[in-house]
Design a protein around this motif. Structure first.
Motif, PDB file in Angstrom:
ATOM      1  N   GLY A  77      43.494  33.985  39.815  1.00 20.00           N
ATOM      2  CA  GLY A  77      42.055  33.841  39.625  1.00 20.00           C
ATOM      3  C   GLY A  77      41.282  35.139  39.561  1.00 20.00           C
ATOM      4  N   LYS A  78      41.961  36.241  39.245  1.00 20.31           N
ATOM      5  CA  LYS A  78      41.286  37.544  39.189  1.00 20.31           C
ATOM      6  C   LYS A  78      41.113  38.048  37.763  1.00 20.31           C
ATOM      7  CE  LYS A  78      42.583  40.525  42.378  1.00 20.31           C
ATOM      8  NZ  LYS A  78      43.455  41.346  43.268  1.00 20.31           N
ATOM      9  N   GLY A  79      41.376  37.181  36.786  1.00 21.40           N
ATOM     10  CA  GLY A  79      41.126  37.541  35.402  1.00 21.40           C
ATOM     11  C   GLY A  79      42.322  38.009  34.612  1.00 21.40           C
ATOM     12  N   SER A  80      43.470  38.177  35.242  1.00 21.51           N
ATOM     13  CA  SER A  80      44.651  38.679  34.529  1.00 21.51           C
ATOM     14  C   SER A  80      45.469  37.563  33.896  1.00 21.51           C
ATOM     15  CB  SER A  80      45.529  39.486  35.484  1.00 21.51           C
ATOM     16  OG  SER A  80      45.953  38.695  36.577  1.00 21.51           O
ATOM     17  N   GLY A  81      45.128  36.301  34.183  1.00 23.12           N
ATOM     18  CA  GLY A  81      45.878  35.184  33.629  1.00 23.12           C
ATOM     19  C   GLY A  81      47.161  34.917  34.394  1.00 23.12           C
ATOM     20  N   ALA A  82      48.038  34.083  33.803  1.00 16.06           N
ATOM     21  CA  ALA A  82      49.285  33.683  34.453  1.00 16.06           C
ATOM     22  C   ALA A  82      50.381  34.709  34.169  1.00 16.06           C
ATOM     23  CB  ALA A  82      49.717  32.303  33.971  1.00 16.06           C
ATOM     24  N   LEU A  83      51.052  35.174  35.242  1.00 20.64           N
ATOM     25  CA  LEU A  83      52.107  36.172  35.126  1.00 20.64           C
ATOM     26  C   LEU A  83      53.287  35.789  36.010  1.00 20.64           C
ATOM     27  CD1 LEU A  83      49.878  39.386  35.459  1.00 20.64           C
ATOM     28  CD2 LEU A  83      50.817  38.462  33.333  1.00 20.64           C
ATOM     29  N   MET A  84      54.503  36.091  35.559  1.00 16.35           N
ATOM     30  CA  MET A  84      55.665  35.853  36.394  1.00 16.35           C
ATOM     31  C   MET A  84      55.596  36.772  37.613  1.00 16.35           C
ATOM     32  SD  MET A  84      57.207  33.402  34.924  1.00 16.35           S
ATOM     33  CE  MET A  84      58.674  33.352  35.959  1.00 16.35           C
ATOM     34  N   GLY A  85      55.983  36.227  38.773  1.00 20.87           N
ATOM     35  CA  GLY A  85      55.871  37.002  39.999  1.00 20.87           C
ATOM     36  C   GLY A  85      56.924  36.614  41.018  1.00 20.87           C
ATOM     37  N   LYS A  86      56.685  37.005  42.254  1.00 15.32           N
ATOM     38  CA  LYS A  86      57.610  36.743  43.343  1.00 15.32           C
ATOM     39  C   LYS A  86      57.457  35.305  43.842  1.00 15.32           C
ATOM     40  CE  LYS A  86      57.182  41.527  45.007  1.00 15.32           C
ATOM     41  NZ  LYS A  86      56.777  42.368  46.160  1.00 15.32           N
ATOM     42  N   THR A  87      58.497  34.815  44.526  1.00 20.41           N
ATOM     43  CA  THR A  87      58.413  33.505  45.154  1.00 20.41           C
ATOM     44  C   THR A  87      57.328  33.497  46.223  1.00 20.41           C
ATOM     45  OG1 THR A  87      60.755  33.098  44.739  1.00 20.41           O
ATOM     46  CG2 THR A  87      59.690  31.744  46.427  1.00 20.41           C
ATOM     47  N   SER A  88      57.215  34.605  46.960  1.00 18.79           N
ATOM     48  CA  SER A  88      56.167  34.752  47.966  1.00 18.79           C
ATOM     49  C   SER A  88      55.546  36.131  47.826  1.00 18.79           C
ATOM     50  CB  SER A  88      56.741  34.562  49.372  1.00 18.79           C
ATOM     51  OG  SER A  88      55.712  34.607  50.351  1.00 18.79           O
ATOM     52  N   ASP A  89      54.214  36.193  47.922  1.00 17.20           N
ATOM     53  CA  ASP A  89      53.529  37.463  47.737  1.00 17.20           C
ATOM     54  C   ASP A  89      52.207  37.427  48.500  1.00 17.20           C
ATOM     55  OD1 ASP A  89      53.091  40.011  46.838  1.00 17.20           O
ATOM     56  OD2 ASP A  89      53.098  39.505  44.708  1.00 17.20           O
ATOM     57  N   THR A  90      51.596  38.601  48.640  1.00 15.19           N
ATOM     58  CA  THR A  90      50.272  38.707  49.260  1.00 15.19           C
ATOM     59  C   THR A  90      49.263  39.075  48.189  1.00 15.19           C
ATOM     60  OG1 THR A  90      51.207  39.391  51.385  1.00 15.19           O
ATOM     61  CG2 THR A  90      48.878  39.860  51.003  1.00 15.19           C
ATOM     62  N   VAL A  91      48.178  38.304  48.088  1.00 15.04           N
ATOM     63  CA  VAL A  91      47.145  38.568  47.093  1.00 15.04           C
ATOM     64  C   VAL A  91      45.890  39.062  47.793  1.00 15.04           C
ATOM     65  CG1 VAL A  91      46.337  36.171  47.073  1.00 15.04           C
ATOM     66  CG2 VAL A  91      45.925  37.621  45.084  1.00 15.04           C
ATOM     67  N   PHE A  92      45.207  40.012  47.149  1.00 16.34           N
ATOM     68  CA  PHE A  92      44.075  40.705  47.761  1.00 16.34           C
ATOM     69  C   PHE A  92      42.818  40.466  46.934  1.00 16.34           C
ATOM     70  CE2 PHE A  92      41.822  44.972  47.908  1.00 16.34           C
ATOM     71  CZ  PHE A  92      41.198  44.738  49.123  1.00 16.34           C
ATOM     72  N   TYR A  93      41.740  40.020  47.595  1.00 18.89           N
ATOM     73  CA  TYR A  93      40.454  39.787  46.939  1.00 18.89           C
ATOM     74  C   TYR A  93      39.399  40.676  47.608  1.00 18.89           C
ATOM     75  CZ  TYR A  93      42.784  35.591  45.202  1.00 18.89           C
ATOM     76  OH  TYR A  93      43.674  34.724  44.604  1.00 18.89           O
ATOM     77  N   PRO A  94      39.123  41.851  47.030  1.00 14.79           N
ATOM     78  CA  PRO A  94      38.193  42.769  47.693  1.00 14.79           C
ATOM     79  C   PRO A  94      36.731  42.343  47.623  1.00 14.79           C
ATOM     80  CG  PRO A  94      38.887  43.660  45.593  1.00 14.79           C
ATOM     81  CD  PRO A  94      39.714  42.439  45.827  1.00 14.79           C
ATOM     82  N   LEU A  95      36.408  41.435  46.691  1.00 11.26           N
ATOM     83  CA  LEU A  95      35.014  41.038  46.503  1.00 11.26           C
ATOM     84  C   LEU A  95      34.798  39.607  46.973  1.00 11.26           C
ATOM     85  CD1 LEU A  95      34.396  42.508  42.932  1.00 11.26           C
ATOM     86  CD2 LEU A  95      34.215  43.636  45.153  1.00 11.26           C
ATOM     87  N   ALA A  96      33.667  39.379  47.620  1.00 16.55           N
ATOM     88  CA  ALA A  96      33.351  38.029  48.103  1.00 16.55           C
ATOM     89  C   ALA A  96      33.236  37.064  46.929  1.00 16.55           C
ATOM     90  CB  ALA A  96      32.041  38.058  48.892  1.00 16.55           C
ATOM     91  N   GLY A  97      33.744  35.855  47.127  1.00 11.68           N
ATOM     92  CA  GLY A  97      33.669  34.851  46.063  1.00 11.68           C
ATOM     93  C   GLY A  97      34.701  33.768  46.263  1.00 11.68           C
ATOM     94  N   THR A  98      34.743  32.820  45.326  1.00 10.37           N
ATOM     95  CA  THR A  98      35.725  31.740  45.337  1.00 10.37           C
ATOM     96  C   THR A  98      36.686  31.937  44.169  1.00 10.37           C
ATOM     97  OG1 THR A  98      34.184  30.187  46.365  1.00 10.37           O
ATOM     98  CG2 THR A  98      36.056  29.246  45.191  1.00 10.37           C
ATOM     99  N   TYR A  99      37.982  31.842  44.462  1.00  4.48           N
ATOM    100  CA  TYR A  99      39.014  32.112  43.468  1.00  4.48           C
ATOM    101  C   TYR A  99      39.973  30.917  43.396  1.00  4.48           C
ATOM    102  CZ  TYR A  99      37.308  36.865  44.207  1.00  4.48           C
ATOM    103  OH  TYR A  99      36.510  37.972  44.329  1.00  4.48           O
ATOM    104  N   ALA A 100      40.322  30.511  42.172  1.00  6.56           N
ATOM    105  CA  ALA A 100      41.266  29.412  41.965  1.00  6.56           C
ATOM    106  C   ALA A 100      42.667  29.978  41.766  1.00  6.56           C
ATOM    107  CB  ALA A 100      40.861  28.586  40.755  1.00  6.56           C
ATOM    108  N   ILE A 101      43.600  29.583  42.649  1.00  3.66           N
ATOM    109  CA  ILE A 101      44.991  30.024  42.550  1.00  3.66           C
ATOM    110  C   ILE A 101      45.804  28.908  41.895  1.00  3.66           C
ATOM    111  CG2 ILE A 101      47.014  30.834  43.811  1.00  3.66           C
ATOM    112  CD1 ILE A 101      45.191  31.761  46.026  1.00  3.66           C
ATOM    113  N   LYS A 102      46.574  29.282  40.864  1.00  5.75           N
ATOM    114  CA  LYS A 102      47.415  28.325  40.154  1.00  5.75           C
ATOM    115  C   LYS A 102      48.856  28.827  40.160  1.00  5.75           C
ATOM    116  CE  LYS A 102      43.545  27.232  37.085  1.00  5.75           C
ATOM    117  NZ  LYS A 102      43.049  27.235  35.692  1.00  5.75           N
TER     118      LYS A 102
END
Length: 290
Positions: A77-102
């Motif tokens: 939900g940070k604007g980069s679209g869908a990307l292949m990644g790790k099974t488990s990861d930590t995501v960082f949101y420096p700006l206040a707001g609501t983000y949709a994780i898919k």
């Protein structure tokens, strides 16, 4: 003699017969016994989102899909679209707001299975990622935060009103070239991504330009500013009205003081900044990379 001939004939025939038998013996089996894969079960994609304790801006995301998945694709939900990644990861949101994780789980046949999205909300900005621009909203008194310079003797007229800083010229069209700008010093960290956004509006200018620079040189009267141009907002020859926002991302090779310079100008004898002038507001410059 006859028996001898028969033996010789058999000797001649036997190698051929043996060769034929060998060839028959070496033939590949028919195309019916290649390995067959068992049917692939449909996956029910699921994932979890867990806040990092004591941190309002970080979340651990984990693909919890049951069954044989071989890959995970995330859109955080940070604007980069869908990307292949790790099974488990930590995501960082420096700006206040609501983000949709898919999340989508990938099976061994290459099929993607989508999980229901999960929304996360951050309630405050990380202090390291706040807006670095002071007087960004152009409120009364915010002119104290903005320096001005004029590269020519024909100066830009700056007016702060209605939550906008507006550049105009003393005459329309100008009798001599106008070239100058407003600027502010900011502190940046090397090799981190920063995003600059501002709202700008103007009518149809003529022989004019509006540009954004992030340089190390200090703006000064009597000098054209040319250090590290990042964005052309009014480009030469495209003098049409505009009302909206412009954004550009950038990194810097060294930490330290950088001057954010909004530069404007126009040429005589037809040049002007439009009847309305060039209005700037809601200037935002902040780090967006951890």
């Amino acid at each position: 003699m006859k028996s001898s001939k028969k033996i010789n004939i058999l000797k001649a025939i036997c190698p051929l017969a043996l060769g034929a038998m060998a060839m028959v013996g070496c033939q590949k089996d028919s195309n019916t016994d290649y390995e067959e894969y068992a049917p692939v079960d449909s996956l029910v994609a699921t994932f979890s989102v867990t806040p990092v304790p004591g941190n309002d801006t970080k979340f651990v995301i984990t693909n919890t899909t049951k069954g044989e998945f071989v890959g995970t694709r995330w859109d955080v939900g940070k604007g980069s679209g869908a990307l292949m990644g790790k099974t488990s990861d930590t995501v960082f949101y420096p700006l206040a707001g609501t983000y949709a994780i898919k999340m989508q789980a990938l099976d061994k046949r290459g099929k993607l299975y989508s999980a229901p999205s999960v929304n996360v909300t951050t309630t405050k900005n990380d202090p390291a990622y706040d807006n670095l621009i002071k007087g960004a909203n152009m409120n009364a008194g915010d002119e104290q935060f903005w320096g001005k310079y004029d590269a020519t003797g024909n100066k830009i007229v700056w007016t702060l009103a209605n939550n906008a800083y507006t550049a105009t010229t003393a005459t329309k069209p100008v009798t001599a070239q106008v070239n100058g700008g407003m600027y502010q010093a900011v502190q940046v960290v090397a090799n981190k991504t920063y995003r600059f956004t501002m709202n700008v509006s103007y009518g149809a200018p003529q022989d004019a330009w509006l540009e954004l620079y992030f340089g190390q040189a200090v703006p000064a009267d009597g000098k054209d500013y040319t250090d590290n141009k990042k964005l052309g907002l009014i480009n030469w020859g495209t003098w049409t009205p505009f009302n909206g926002s412009r954004t550009v991302d950038m990194t810097f090779g060294a930490s330290g003081t950088i001057y954010a310079v909004i530069k404007a100008g126009c040429n005589s004898a037809n040049g002007h900044f439009s009847t309305e002038g060039i209005s700037i507001k809601n200037v935002d410059f902040r780090r967006i990379q951890e």
